[in-house]
Motif scaffolding. Sequence first.
Motif, short mmCIF file in Angstrom:
data_model
loop_
_atom_site.label_atom_id
_atom_site.label_comp_id
_atom_site.label_asym_id
_atom_site.label_seq_id
_atom_site.Cartn_x
_atom_site.Cartn_y
_atom_site.Cartn_z
N ARG A 60 88.96 -22.07 -12.02
CA ARG A 60 87.63 -22.24 -11.68
C ARG A 60 86.50 -23.37 -12.50
N GLY A 61 87.57 -23.94 -12.80
CA GLY A 61 86.79 -25.36 -14.22
C GLY A 61 86.95 -24.83 -15.64
N GLY A 62 87.89 -23.97 -16.03
CA GLY A 62 87.29 -24.03 -17.49
C GLY A 62 87.22 -22.73 -17.55
N TYR A 63 86.67 -22.71 -19.34
CA TYR A 63 86.15 -21.42 -20.00
C TYR A 63 84.43 -21.95 -19.72
N GLN A 64 83.52 -21.08 -19.63
CA GLN A 64 81.69 -20.91 -19.39
C GLN A 64 81.87 -21.01 -21.20
N LEU A 65 81.87 -22.22 -22.18
CA LEU A 65 80.90 -21.46 -23.02
C LEU A 65 79.66 -21.41 -23.55
N GLY A 66 79.28 -20.91 -24.27
CA GLY A 66 78.04 -20.46 -24.94
C GLY A 66 77.47 -22.53 -25.71
N LEU A 125 95.58 -11.61 -26.84
CA LEU A 125 94.18 -12.95 -26.86
C LEU A 125 93.90 -13.83 -25.78
N LEU A 126 95.17 -14.51 -24.80
CA LEU A 126 95.40 -14.99 -23.85
C LEU A 126 95.01 -13.91 -22.32
N ILE A 127 95.20 -12.76 -22.74
CA ILE A 127 94.60 -12.12 -21.53
C ILE A 127 93.36 -11.57 -21.88
N THR A 128 92.78 -11.34 -22.38
CA THR A 128 91.41 -11.22 -23.45
C THR A 128 90.38 -12.06 -23.24
N ALA A 129 90.79 -13.61 -23.44
CA ALA A 129 90.04 -14.54 -23.02
C ALA A 129 90.84 -15.01 -22.08
N GLY A 153 87.58 -16.17 -18.58
CA GLY A 153 87.62 -16.66 -18.05
C GLY A 153 87.22 -16.53 -16.49
N ILE A 154 88.22 -15.36 -15.85
CA ILE A 154 88.19 -14.83 -14.67
C ILE A 154 86.81 -14.18 -13.94
N VAL A 155 85.90 -13.65 -14.54
CA VAL A 155 85.21 -12.93 -14.80
C VAL A 155 84.05 -14.19 -15.06
N ASP A 188 78.95 -9.66 -25.64
CA ASP A 188 80.12 -9.74 -26.04
C ASP A 188 80.77 -9.67 -27.20
N ILE A 189 80.22 -9.01 -27.94
CA ILE A 189 81.34 -9.05 -29.09
C ILE A 189 81.68 -7.44 -28.90
N SER A 190 80.65 -6.17 -28.25
CA SER A 190 82.15 -5.22 -27.06
C SER A 190 82.53 -5.20 -26.29
N LEU A 191 82.59 -6.28 -25.43
CA LEU A 191 83.52 -6.49 -24.10
C LEU A 191 84.54 -7.27 -25.29
N ALA A 192 84.27 -7.72 -25.44
CA ALA A 192 86.09 -8.32 -26.58
C ALA A 192 86.75 -7.33 -27.11
N LEU A 193 85.99 -6.25 -27.46
CA LEU A 193 86.15 -5.31 -28.20
C LEU A 193 87.40 -4.03 -27.09
N PHE A 194 86.67 -3.81 -26.00
CA PHE A 194 86.60 -3.11 -25.44
C PHE A 194 87.60 -3.42 -24.40
N ILE A 195 88.04 -5.22 -23.86
CA ILE A 195 89.53 -5.27 -23.16
C ILE A 195 90.17 -5.58 -24.65
#
Length: 334
Positions: free
Chosen positions: A45-51, A179-183, A187-189, A275-282
């Motif tokens: 997809r062209g990499g991660y979308q950084l803020g 870490l890899l799967i959460t990140a 990237g996938i979404v 952002d923080i709660s989604l990372a925690l949830f996954i």
Amino acid sequence: MASFSQFGNDLYTGKRSYDIVGRRKTWYLVAIIAIVVSLAVPWLRGGYQLGIEFTGGSEFTISNAGSTDQSIATRTVESIVPEGIPRVSQVGQDGIRVQTEQLTDRETTQVQDALAKAYDVSDDQVASTYIGATWGADVLAQAIRGLVIFLVLAAVVMALYFRTWKMSVSAMVALLHDLLITAGVYGIVGLEVTPAAVIGFLTILGYSLYDTVVVFDKVRENTSQESHRTFVQSVNLAVNQTLVRSINTSVVALLPVAAILFIGSYVLGAGTLRDISLALFIGIIVGTYSTIFIASPMYAHLRENEPKIKQADAKKRQAAEKRQREVDATAEAV
């Protein structure tokens, strides 16, 4: 509830058991596939979308907007900066946030005035900020440095606490898996990776490490005691004994995180909370999986071929076969 309590008691006593460690190749395959997908899809997809905090750029925040139509902001910015690709999001009930690449002072003023007219608000209700690319790169470097330091310190502490580097290695592999799967989900979404998300990543590593330590404590207790079980069987018993606790802890942790995620995203429109709660949830879900299906089976895998353990396991198998022959002989005599 009583049946679930009985289920947990059966797992603890060994009356009921799931061969989790024995099927480790299956769990390894699932983990490898998940990691490959987490790495490959964002790359395609062209990499991660950084803020904007990491990449730098200009940001405009519109307060008390008469409309929350995000397409208005997109058309307005593109009319002034045609080559720009604005990222527009809603903030709260009546706020709009627009992020663009770095703009000149003239372009910033033009965009600010145009947004005020487009949303029918006064000029002082459109705030503009600028984040330099150098500062963003420094934030990214600090985040990576903090992650590396955390992993190194965690590995050393676990090796000292459990007095074996193999438990430490197993725990670190599980943490990297988390870490890899959460990140990768980000990237996938296509979600932005912001400083709040990075904080969430580091937080779930701590949660996963805590869950792993609880299971490893039980593993150490079981494998240090004399019993008729082999080393792998003792590790598997420890995983089963802590299975219900791990599930309960995860559910209890997920409930408030899910509430924050829902309230932050759909009620308040607060990007930081989302952002923080989604990372925690996954991360909590993935961390629970890695503790049960990655860390403990890998530890058993690393140690089962040690000479002392192989010798002890061979004696236990011989004793088990002898007991079985005696039982069979008694049954035939009867």
